[in-house]
Design a protein around this motif. Structure first.
Motif, short mmCIF file in Angstrom:
data_model
loop_
_atom_site.label_atom_id
_atom_site.label_comp_id
_atom_site.label_asym_id
_atom_site.label_seq_id
_atom_site.Cartn_x
_atom_site.Cartn_y
_atom_site.Cartn_z
N GLY A 342 9.40 56.62 46.86
CA GLY A 342 8.03 57.04 47.15
C GLY A 342 7.43 56.10 48.17
N ILE A 343 6.97 56.65 49.30
CA ILE A 343 6.52 55.83 50.43
C ILE A 343 5.16 56.29 50.90
N VAL A 344 4.24 55.34 51.14
CA VAL A 344 2.94 55.64 51.74
C VAL A 344 3.08 55.55 53.25
N LEU A 345 2.70 56.61 53.96
CA LEU A 345 2.75 56.60 55.41
C LEU A 345 1.52 57.28 56.00
N ALA A 346 1.29 57.08 57.28
CA ALA A 346 0.19 57.74 57.98
C ALA A 346 0.46 59.24 58.05
N ASN A 347 -0.61 60.02 58.04
CA ASN A 347 -0.49 61.48 58.07
C ASN A 347 0.31 61.99 59.26
N GLY A 348 0.26 61.26 60.36
CA GLY A 348 0.98 61.71 61.56
C GLY A 348 2.46 61.91 61.34
N SER A 349 3.02 61.20 60.36
CA SER A 349 4.46 61.31 60.10
C SER A 349 4.84 62.71 59.62
N MET A 350 3.87 63.47 59.12
CA MET A 350 4.17 64.80 58.59
C MET A 350 4.27 65.87 59.68
N SER A 351 3.72 65.58 60.86
CA SER A 351 3.66 66.63 61.88
C SER A 351 4.00 66.19 63.29
N SER A 352 4.09 64.89 63.53
CA SER A 352 4.31 64.40 64.90
C SER A 352 5.59 64.95 65.51
N GLN A 353 5.51 65.31 66.80
CA GLN A 353 6.69 65.76 67.55
C GLN A 353 7.05 64.77 68.66
N GLN A 354 6.34 63.65 68.71
CA GLN A 354 6.53 62.69 69.79
C GLN A 354 7.80 61.86 69.61
N SER A 355 8.42 61.53 70.72
CA SER A 355 9.54 60.58 70.77
C SER A 355 10.65 60.89 69.78
N GLY A 356 10.88 62.15 69.55
CA GLY A 356 11.99 62.54 68.67
C GLY A 356 11.67 62.52 67.19
N GLU A 357 10.40 62.22 66.81
CA GLU A 357 10.06 62.16 65.39
C GLU A 357 10.22 63.53 64.72
N GLY A 358 9.87 64.60 65.45
CA GLY A 358 10.04 65.94 64.90
C GLY A 358 11.49 66.26 64.61
N ASP A 359 12.38 65.78 65.46
CA ASP A 359 13.81 66.03 65.26
C ASP A 359 14.33 65.28 64.03
N ILE A 360 13.85 64.04 63.84
CA ILE A 360 14.27 63.26 62.67
C ILE A 360 13.77 63.93 61.39
N ARG A 361 12.50 64.33 61.43
CA ARG A 361 11.92 64.99 60.25
C ARG A 361 12.69 66.27 59.92
N LYS A 362 13.01 67.06 60.94
CA LYS A 362 13.79 68.29 60.74
C LYS A 362 15.14 67.98 60.12
N ALA A 363 15.81 66.97 60.63
CA ALA A 363 17.14 66.61 60.11
C ALA A 363 17.06 66.18 58.65
N MET A 364 15.99 65.44 58.29
CA MET A 364 15.82 65.00 56.90
C MET A 364 15.57 66.20 55.98
N VAL A 365 14.73 67.11 56.43
CA VAL A 365 14.43 68.29 55.61
C VAL A 365 15.68 69.15 55.44
N GLU A 366 16.41 69.35 56.53
CA GLU A 366 17.61 70.18 56.46
C GLU A 366 18.70 69.53 55.60
N ALA A 367 18.70 68.20 55.54
CA ALA A 367 19.66 67.49 54.68
C ALA A 367 19.22 67.49 53.23
N ASP A 368 18.03 68.04 52.97
CA ASP A 368 17.51 68.22 51.61
C ASP A 368 17.25 66.89 50.89
N VAL A 369 16.76 65.90 51.64
CA VAL A 369 16.45 64.60 51.03
C VAL A 369 14.95 64.43 50.79
N VAL A 370 14.14 65.40 51.25
CA VAL A 370 12.69 65.34 51.00
C VAL A 370 12.40 66.15 49.74
N GLU A 371 11.80 65.48 48.75
CA GLU A 371 11.58 66.10 47.45
C GLU A 371 10.15 66.59 47.27
#
Length: 533
Positions: A342-371
């Motif tokens: 369980g991690i506290v982060l800024a809201n931007g982490s949920m939607s940012s597409q800058q500097s490849g963040e969107g790609d990392i988030r997509k890869a994490m979701v597709e790997a089914d590690v977000v609960e």
């Protein structure tokens, strides 16, 4: 006095002595003296335990002759062995709080306190380099330090009387919170609001296994996790056990953490030294069952340029200008096969597409590690106005690990922005116990965990929804709960959404038409008066 009244009185009295010393500097000597009083009282309590053992026929130390017992008692109570074996810190006579309090008016008191802290460190290996030893450098007026000791002396600790209600631990945490409110932005270096810590703990439910915080601050995650474990041992009918691991970037904050653990009677591996979790990871081989963390938001200077190709970046290289996804991937790399984070982060982490963040988030979701994703209300933090959220990650979501319900290819979204009813001040809110119970119970029902009440999970408009991966794809892997949970419908409002929309649209059209009529009349009147319109 109640405990709350005692803590408030102590704080008010101590804060009045601060003078020109900043809160950021003042917290270390205050908490250092609280710790000195704690270890001194614990030392005295252990001496009483040794005396009782000498007089107890069932004890291995029993001496039946009273005269002999009285003769040897000073030797036994002065034997460090009998303190070490019960994990009680050894306090040399000259370093005892009561001995130093007698010298409260001595102009040499600051220097004597520094020496006393050094003596305690020398006698207790686990405290080496931990205690505050800069009393002589404080810019306090003469006599103020003695007055401060007099305030702290009002604390009394008797482990038999208080049991698990550790008064010193409560005072220590209370002072941390008050300093956080006083310091504002600087508080982020050492303090996470208690209700945020409680929410992380209530959802993750750490009970048995290894717990890790890679940005541990003053150790609040560890303390609350231990309390959760203790509180649930009876209800679950089994013994919990948590092995604590952590790391902290700042040397002084690391000392606060080690003192906090000691005050609460907790052992932990906080690494060999302070340092960056990214470039000087103290726990490279650790695989934790629970990870709880509130790392600094959106940090730019995290040495990302030195970590290209790091094996932790499984889902993509984090941008050098923002560490949010470095934190998420570091924690995933430290999870055990059954681990959850369980991690506290800024809201931007949920939607940012800058500097490849969107790609990392997509890869994490597709790997089914977000609960689970939780949107937090504003004004929870005293030290930042940046909107925050909670990420809950899991090595696996299959049935039998973390819960009886298989939740693979699903994510629970909770919008807790309106689920807060407590208020600390005009500018800060907090979750009440009822708020925490509702949010945590929603998660535990969804997972079918041991901490559920056995009730069935159901989606609640405006608050929570279990979402399949296919729907998340439709939203381009944006993980903001508000996108999924929908709008809340009031209990007394039975009007269908489409009907309400039609009614409001018609009302808007009517008002616009009325506005046009009034505009035309105004223009007519102005024209009659000779104004060009």
């Amino acid at each position: 006095m109640t405990n709350e009244e005692l803590k408030r009185t102590l704080w008010d009295a101590a804060n009045k002595l601060r003078g020109s010393v900043s809160a950021a500097e003042y917290k270390y000597p205050v908490l250092g003296l609280v710790f000195l009083k704690y270890v001194s009282d614990m030392f005295d309590a252990q001496a009483a335990v040794i005396r009782r053992r000498l007089a107890d026929p069932k004890s291995d130390l029993y001496v039946d002759d009273a005269a002999t017992r009285a003769e040897i008692e000073p030797t036994f109570t002065a034997d460090k062995t009998f303190y070490d074996q019960d994990n009680v810190f050894w306090v040399p006579p000259t370093a005892h709080f009561s001995a130093l309090l007698k010298q409260a008016t001595d102009v040499e008191l600051p220097q004597k306190l520094d020496v006393a802290m050094g003596e305690i460190e020398a006698e207790n290996a686990s405290l080496k380099g931990v205690l505050y030893r800069e009393f002589s450098r404080l810019a306090l007026a003469e006599g103020k330090l003695g007055e401060l000791m007099g305030i702290v002396a009002r604390l009394k600790f008797d482990p038999e009387q208080h049991g698990s209600l550790d008064v010193f631990g409560e005072v220590y945490e209370y002072f941390l919170g008050e300093f956080a409110l006083t310091e504002g932005a600087k508080a982020g270096e050492f303090y996470t609001p208690k209700s945020v810590v409680n929410l992380l703990v209530e959802i993750l439910a750490p009970f048995k296994g290894t717990i890790y915080d890679p940005a541990c601050g003053s150790g609040g995650m560890f303390v609350q996790s231990a309390r959760f474990k203790d509180a649930h041992q009876k209800t679950l009918g089994k013994k919990g056990d948590l092995a604590i691991h952590g790391q902290e970037l700042m040397a002084q904050t690391r000392r606060l953490c080690l003192m906090n653990l000691a005050v609460h009677g907790l052992d932990g591996d906080i690494g060999q030294t302070y340092g960056s979790t990214f470039t000087n990871d103290q726990h490279k081989t650790l695989r934790a069952d629970y990870i709880l963390a509130n790392p600094p938001f959106n940090i730019k200077d995290w040495d990302g340029d030195k970590l290209k190709g790091d094996p932790r970046w499984v889902y993509g290289p984090p941008p050098e200008g923002n560490a949010n996804f470095a934190w998420l991937q570091h924690m995933l790399a430290r999870l055990s096969s059954r681990g959850r984070a369980g991690i506290v982060l800024a809201n931007g982490s949920m939607s940012s597409q800058q500097s490849g963040e969107g790609d990392i988030r997509k890869a994490m979701v597709e790997a089914d590690v977000v609960e689970c994703m939780v949107a937090l209300p504003p004004q929870l933090f005293s030290n930042t106005q940046i909107p925050a959220c909670l990420w809950f990650l899991a090595a696996t979501k299959r049935a039998g690990v973390g819960g009886s319900i298989d939740r693979r290819k699903q994510v629970l979204f909770i919008d807790a922005r309106k689920a807060v009813s407590g208020r600390i001040s005009r500018t800060q809110v907090e979750f009440t116990d009822a708020d925490l119970h509702k949010i945590a119970l929603t998660y535990h029902r969804w997972r079918g965990s041991d901490f559920s009440d056995g009730g069935a999970y159901t989606d609640e408009a405006g608050f929570c929804k279990s979402v399949r991966l296919e729907e998340i794809r439709q939203h381009a892997h944006v993980m903001t709960p508000g996108r999924y949970v929908g709008a809340q419908v009031a209990d007394d409002d039975e009007e269908a959404f489409t009907e309400k929309m039609d009614r409001l649209t018609a009302l808007l059209a009517e008002q616009l038409a009325r506005g046009a009529e009034l505009d035309a009349k105004i223009r007519e009147k102005l024209g009659a008066l000779g104004y060009a319109v």
